[in-house]
Design a protein around this motif. Sequence first.
Motif, PDB file in Angstrom:
ATOM      1  N   SER A  64       0.813  -1.218   0.000  1.00  8.97           N
ATOM      2  CA  SER A  64       0.000   0.000   0.000  1.00  8.97           C
ATOM      3  C   SER A  64       0.844   1.263   0.000  1.00  8.97           C
ATOM      4  CB  SER A  64      -0.961   0.006   1.201  1.00  8.97           C
ATOM      5  OG  SER A  64      -0.250   0.041   2.418  1.00  8.97           O
ATOM      6  N   THR A  65       2.093   1.176   0.465  1.00 16.56           N
ATOM      7  CA  THR A  65       2.934   2.372   0.531  1.00 16.56           C
ATOM      8  C   THR A  65       3.945   2.471  -0.604  1.00 16.56           C
ATOM      9  OG1 THR A  65       4.487   1.245   2.030  1.00 16.56           O
ATOM     10  CG2 THR A  65       2.728   2.551   3.035  1.00 16.56           C
ATOM     11  N   THR A  66       4.279   1.334  -1.262  1.00 15.61           N
ATOM     12  CA  THR A  66       5.279   1.368  -2.341  1.00 15.61           C
ATOM     13  C   THR A  66       4.766   0.832  -3.656  1.00 15.61           C
ATOM     14  OG1 THR A  66       6.216  -0.847  -1.981  1.00 15.61           O
ATOM     15  CG2 THR A  66       7.046   0.939  -0.580  1.00 15.61           C
ATOM     16  N   GLY A  67       3.648   0.106  -3.633  1.00 15.29           N
ATOM     17  CA  GLY A  67       3.160  -0.521  -4.853  1.00 15.29           C
ATOM     18  C   GLY A  67       3.894  -1.795  -5.209  1.00 15.29           C
ATOM     19  N   ARG A  68       4.801  -2.248  -4.353  1.00 15.53           N
ATOM     20  CA  ARG A  68       5.569  -3.466  -4.585  1.00 15.53           C
ATOM     21  C   ARG A  68       5.168  -4.539  -3.576  1.00 15.53           C
ATOM     22  NH1 ARG A  68      10.278  -3.652  -7.801  1.00 15.53           N
ATOM     23  NH2 ARG A  68      10.248  -1.884  -9.235  1.00 15.53           N
ATOM     24  N   PRO A  69       5.317  -5.819  -3.933  1.00 14.39           N
ATOM     25  CA  PRO A  69       4.991  -6.879  -2.983  1.00 14.39           C
ATOM     26  C   PRO A  69       6.075  -7.069  -1.939  1.00 14.39           C
ATOM     27  CG  PRO A  69       5.772  -7.828  -5.036  1.00 14.39           C
ATOM     28  CD  PRO A  69       5.669  -6.339  -5.270  1.00 14.39           C
ATOM     29  N   PHE A  70       5.681  -7.584  -0.799  1.00 17.08           N
ATOM     30  CA  PHE A  70       6.590  -8.031   0.244  1.00 17.08           C
ATOM     31  C   PHE A  70       7.238  -9.322  -0.246  1.00 17.08           C
ATOM     32  CE2 PHE A  70       7.622 -10.294   4.138  1.00 17.08           C
ATOM     33  CZ  PHE A  70       7.968  -9.309   5.059  1.00 17.08           C
ATOM     34  N   VAL A  71       8.556  -9.401  -0.237  1.00 16.85           N
ATOM     35  CA  VAL A  71       9.278 -10.530  -0.827  1.00 16.85           C
ATOM     36  C   VAL A  71       9.826 -11.427   0.275  1.00 16.85           C
ATOM     37  CG1 VAL A  71      11.191 -11.237  -2.306  1.00 16.85           C
ATOM     38  CG2 VAL A  71       9.898  -9.162  -2.844  1.00 16.85           C
ATOM     39  N   THR A  72       9.326 -12.648   0.326  1.00 12.26           N
ATOM     40  CA  THR A  72       9.824 -13.657   1.256  1.00 12.26           C
ATOM     41  C   THR A  72      10.635 -14.681   0.474  1.00 12.26           C
ATOM     42  OG1 THR A  72       7.942 -13.402   2.756  1.00 12.26           O
ATOM     43  CG2 THR A  72       9.189 -15.448   2.913  1.00 12.26           C
TER      44      THR A  72
ATOM     45  N   ALA B 241       9.390  -8.369 -13.010  1.00 10.93           N
ATOM     46  CA  ALA B 241       8.445  -9.298 -12.398  1.00 10.93           C
ATOM     47  C   ALA B 241       7.845  -8.711 -11.126  1.00 10.93           C
ATOM     48  CB  ALA B 241       9.139 -10.625 -12.088  1.00 10.93           C
ATOM     49  N   LEU B 242       8.674  -8.131 -10.271  1.00 11.47           N
ATOM     50  CA  LEU B 242       8.181  -7.582  -9.012  1.00 11.47           C
ATOM     51  C   LEU B 242       7.260  -6.394  -9.259  1.00 11.47           C
ATOM     52  CD1 LEU B 242      11.377  -7.818  -6.783  1.00 11.47           C
ATOM     53  CD2 LEU B 242       9.390  -9.340  -6.821  1.00 11.47           C
ATOM     54  N   ALA B 243       7.606  -5.561 -10.225  1.00 14.70           N
ATOM     55  CA  ALA B 243       6.752  -4.415 -10.551  1.00 14.70           C
ATOM     56  C   ALA B 243       5.388  -4.879 -11.048  1.00 14.70           C
ATOM     57  CB  ALA B 243       7.427  -3.532 -11.592  1.00 14.70           C
ATOM     58  N   ARG B 244       5.363  -5.879 -11.896  1.00 15.28           N
ATOM     59  CA  ARG B 244       4.100  -6.393 -12.428  1.00 15.28           C
ATOM     60  C   ARG B 244       3.262  -7.041 -11.318  1.00 15.28           C
ATOM     61  NH1 ARG B 244       2.011  -8.741 -17.153  1.00 15.28           N
ATOM     62  NH2 ARG B 244      -0.134  -9.376 -16.676  1.00 15.28           N
ATOM     63  N   LEU B 245       3.906  -7.772 -10.431  1.00 16.00           N
ATOM     64  CA  LEU B 245       3.173  -8.401  -9.333  1.00 16.00           C
ATOM     65  C   LEU B 245       2.514  -7.340  -8.461  1.00 16.00           C
ATOM     66  CD1 LEU B 245       5.571 -11.292  -8.259  1.00 16.00           C
ATOM     67  CD2 LEU B 245       3.514 -11.436  -9.677  1.00 16.00           C
ATOM     68  N   GLY B 246       3.207  -6.217  -8.274  1.00 15.99           N
ATOM     69  CA  GLY B 246       2.606  -5.141  -7.508  1.00 15.99           C
ATOM     70  C   GLY B 246       1.356  -4.602  -8.166  1.00 15.99           C
ATOM     71  N   THR B 247       1.388  -4.405  -9.472  1.00 14.63           N
ATOM     72  CA  THR B 247       0.210  -3.897 -10.177  1.00 14.63           C
ATOM     73  C   THR B 247      -0.921  -4.919 -10.194  1.00 14.63           C
ATOM     74  OG1 THR B 247       0.957  -4.683 -12.354  1.00 14.63           O
ATOM     75  CG2 THR B 247       1.660  -2.480 -11.677  1.00 14.63           C
ATOM     76  N   GLU B 248      -0.582  -6.185 -10.013  1.00 20.38           N
ATOM     77  CA  GLU B 248      -1.595  -7.243  -9.960  1.00 20.38           C
ATOM     78  C   GLU B 248      -2.205  -7.384  -8.566  1.00 20.38           C
ATOM     79  OE1 GLU B 248      -2.858  -9.176 -12.261  1.00 20.38           O
ATOM     80  OE2 GLU B 248      -1.586  -8.698 -13.987  1.00 20.38           O
ATOM     81  N   GLY B 249      -1.763  -6.537  -7.623  1.00 25.44           N
ATOM     82  CA  GLY B 249      -2.321  -6.575  -6.278  1.00 25.44           C
ATOM     83  C   GLY B 249      -1.719  -7.623  -5.372  1.00 25.44           C
ATOM     84  N   VAL B 250      -0.539  -8.128  -5.723  1.00 21.60           N
ATOM     85  CA  VAL B 250       0.128  -9.138  -4.896  1.00 21.60           C
ATOM     86  C   VAL B 250       0.719  -8.460  -3.666  1.00 21.60           C
ATOM     87  CG1 VAL B 250       2.103 -10.713  -4.788  1.00 21.60           C
ATOM     88  CG2 VAL B 250       0.606 -10.706  -6.790  1.00 21.60           C
ATOM     89  N   HIS B 251       0.298  -8.898  -2.492  1.00 21.09           N
ATOM     90  CA  HIS B 251       0.859  -8.372  -1.248  1.00 21.09           C
ATOM     91  C   HIS B 251       2.155  -9.080  -0.872  1.00 21.09           C
ATOM     92  CE1 HIS B 251      -3.111  -6.538   0.500  1.00 21.09           C
ATOM     93  NE2 HIS B 251      -2.829  -6.102  -0.713  1.00 21.09           N
TER      94      HIS B 251
END
Length: 331
Positions: free
Chosen positions: A168-176, A277-287
């Motif tokens: 919600s603050t960066t538009g990127r997913p949390f990466v584990t 890949a990470l940028a696209r996942l963010g736009t897809e709503g991946v948390h």
Amino acid sequence: MGASKHPVTSLPAGIIADAFGRAVAAATDYAGATAPNPPVGCVLLDAAGEVLAVEAHRKAGDLHAEARAIAACRAAGSALRIHTIVVTLEPCNHHGRTPPCTDAILSTPARHVWIAGRDPNPRVAGGGAARLAAAGLSVGWLAGLDHADAPRLAAEAERLIAPFVKWSTTGRPFVTVKQALDETGSMIPPPGHKTFTSETSLTLAHRLRRRADAILTGAGTILADDPEFTVRRVPDHPDKRRLLAILDRRGRVPADYLTAAAQRGLRPLVFAELDEALARLGTEGVHEVLVEAGPTLTAAVLAAGLWDEHVVIAKGDPDRITILRNHDRKG
């Protein structure tokens, strides 16, 4: 409901801490099922500290945790006994797909609200705690709870919403990043095997997969192991469809693998670059995205500082589990 005309005694810290533990556990059961919302848990207590309801937000569009718990009390005929509300995230104060949770709280006789963390979402007005306090309720924060378990509970509540905060603050997913190592520090299983970790560690891996919205892997892992990337050792969230992000710069992954992955309920996407890949996942709503890859891609993610959590499973008797957080990474 306005302010109470008479002071209401607050419950002991031990009871509040226990309620926070229950609320975190309830929310954890639905981690990975609530995007684009965060997982939230709520516990309602009466004036004696008895638990009246334990609920969680289960999926987007469904009742939020507070509203679900209050509805459960009304159904059980115990709503008039609600004294204290314990919730893992600041109650919402805006109209979205559901009404504000502050409205639901103010419709009860509750006089005390305990909150683990503030709502970090910049897209909403916030102010839930302030509104409740202005209405005369006592609002407490987990960080200020005088109990030995408070720091641990606060850390658990913070981790619960960390993927939502990042997205919600960066538009990127949390990466584990999940990494299994044998006694020599190698990630490569023995010939003829896909893993070398214990049954307990394998179950942990499926729990990590269950809470993720996407899996990130490389072409080499697919060609070597033909992995399913499904949740099998624990019950999965109903109707959950994860993205499968595949780094395949040379187009080596066969089309039939992609077709089979889609038939297993995954949504495969192929990328040439990690950042893409990470940028696209963010736009897809991946948390949260779980990296399940071979040594090369795993090392690349770690070296680039693109990770938020690193789960290391070291083979042993028993296996040793280490969880590291990359708190110093910026954005």
